[in-house]
Design a protein around this motif. Structure first.
Motif, short mmCIF file in Angstrom:
data_model
loop_
_atom_site.label_atom_id
_atom_site.label_comp_id
_atom_site.label_asym_id
_atom_site.label_seq_id
_atom_site.Cartn_x
_atom_site.Cartn_y
_atom_site.Cartn_z
N CYS A 189 0.84 -1.18 0.00
CA CYS A 189 0.00 0.00 0.00
C CYS A 189 0.89 1.25 0.00
O CYS A 189 1.16 1.84 1.04
N VAL A 199 3.84 10.27 2.39
CA VAL A 199 2.86 11.14 3.05
C VAL A 199 3.56 12.16 3.94
O VAL A 199 2.92 12.99 4.58
N SER A 231 0.43 4.19 -1.04
CA SER A 231 -0.15 5.50 -0.78
C SER A 231 -0.04 5.90 0.69
O SER A 231 -0.14 7.07 1.02
N THR A 232 0.19 4.90 1.57
CA THR A 232 0.32 5.27 2.98
C THR A 232 1.76 5.16 3.47
O THR A 232 2.03 5.28 4.66
#
Ligand code: A3P
Length: 298
Positions: A71, A79, A73-74
């Motif tokens: 994952c 981030v 995107s995290t």
């Protein structure tokens, strides 16, 4: 609020800023209070040598478990600014020591402190240090642009000529450039198990083999299975200039530094667009003289 030439103090042969965060007083206090652990990892650089990239690569490779769920995107590097993932001992850590006192946790730190001014505790601990060096001409150009992003209106912009003159006299935060590099280079030859010396230029060309080398040096070698399933390429991709600069387009690292100030061109040789032939020859001469006994090629 000046950056590069104002408010610099000479301490143990190197120039240091005097600001709320980094000062000679901080270095002296670190010397008295900082406790290194043998398992610590320190990333040492001169400002504008690729610190942000090295922080991202090392964070990604020692935290490979973060890729497990695929994952991206995290992922913390996408981030948050890499500087939030891996703190400088002379700034964040000094203000925030209690969080980092667990002797069993793996601690990753960065520093711009010259080798000879590092807290004695680090030198005695037998820990590992990675030094990333960059062509002085590209450091100068990167510094010029960074300084002008940070300088406030009262001081006004620095000209390239002023920056060049200051840099070639050795006057820059944690400069002289040449003495800083020489300090770490010498120990990398004497204690190769403790200090790994890399260059930005070689990292750009041979990224995969350098990431592999870094992983081995830091005690996190890639298994054959990991290599086969593309773990190295995944780390390179997530830490690429394109990915990190996209993730840091907005927001601030600290109130006075926008995230995107750490990502400009990310290339080798931008100095050719800034230095005159004369400036280039002057820096070549200084480098030849100062590095005559070293084998560093850019
Ligand atoms: P340029 O100003 O030449 O573009 P530092 O991190 O030590 O402050 O250095 C900043 C320099 O590293 C800047 O150089 C920046 O663009 C470059 N840089 C930042 N992230 C990078 C990445 N992922 N890959 C390559 N270079 C990167």
């Amino acid at each position: 609020k000046g950056w590069i030439t104002e408010n610099l103090y000479l301490y143990q042969g190197f120039w240091h800023q005097s600001s709320r965060r980094i000062s000679v007083e901080t270095l002296m206090a670190l010397q008295d209070t900082f406790k290194a652990h043998p398992t610590d990892i320190y990333l040492a650089t001169l400002p504008k040598s690729g610190t942000t990239w090295l922080k991202a690569l090392v964070f990604a490779l020692v935290n490979r478990n973060l890729f497990k769920d695929n994952c991206l995107s995290t992922h913390p590097l996408l981030v948050s600014n890499p500087h939030n993932c891996l703190p400088f001992i002379e700034t964040e850590i000094f203000r925030d020591t209690p969080t980092y006192t667990d002797p069993h946790s793996l601690r990753l730190f960065a520093t711009h402190i010259p080798y000879t001014s590092l807290p004695q505790s680090i030198l005695d601990s037998g820990c590992r240090i990675v030094y990333l060096c960059r062509n002085p001409k590209d450091v100068l150009v990167s510094m010029f642009h960074f300084a002008n992003r940070l300088r406030d209106k009262l001081l006004g912009p620095l000209t390239f000529e002023e920056t060049f003159t200051s840099f070639s006299k050795g006057v820059m935060p944690t400069g002289p450039y040449w003495d800083h590099v020489k300090g770490y280079h010498k120990v990398s030859l004497e204690q190769p198990e403790n200090v790994l010396f890399l260059t930005y230029e070689d990292m750009k060309i041979h990224t995969a083999s350098n990431v592999k080398r870094l992983a081995k040096f830091l005690g996190f070698p890639f298994s054959e299975d990991e290599e086969a399933e593309g773990a190295i390429q995944r780390i390179i991709r997530i830490c690429s200039f394109e990915n990190l600069s996209e993730a840091n387009k907005h927001g601030n690292f600290r109130e006075d530094i926008p995230n995107d100030a750490f990502f400009r061109e990310g290339k080798v040789g931008d100095w050719t667009n800034h230095l005159t032939d004369e400036m280039s020859s002057i820096l070549d001469e200084i480098t030849k003289e100062k590095f005559h006994d070293l084998h560093i090629s850019f």
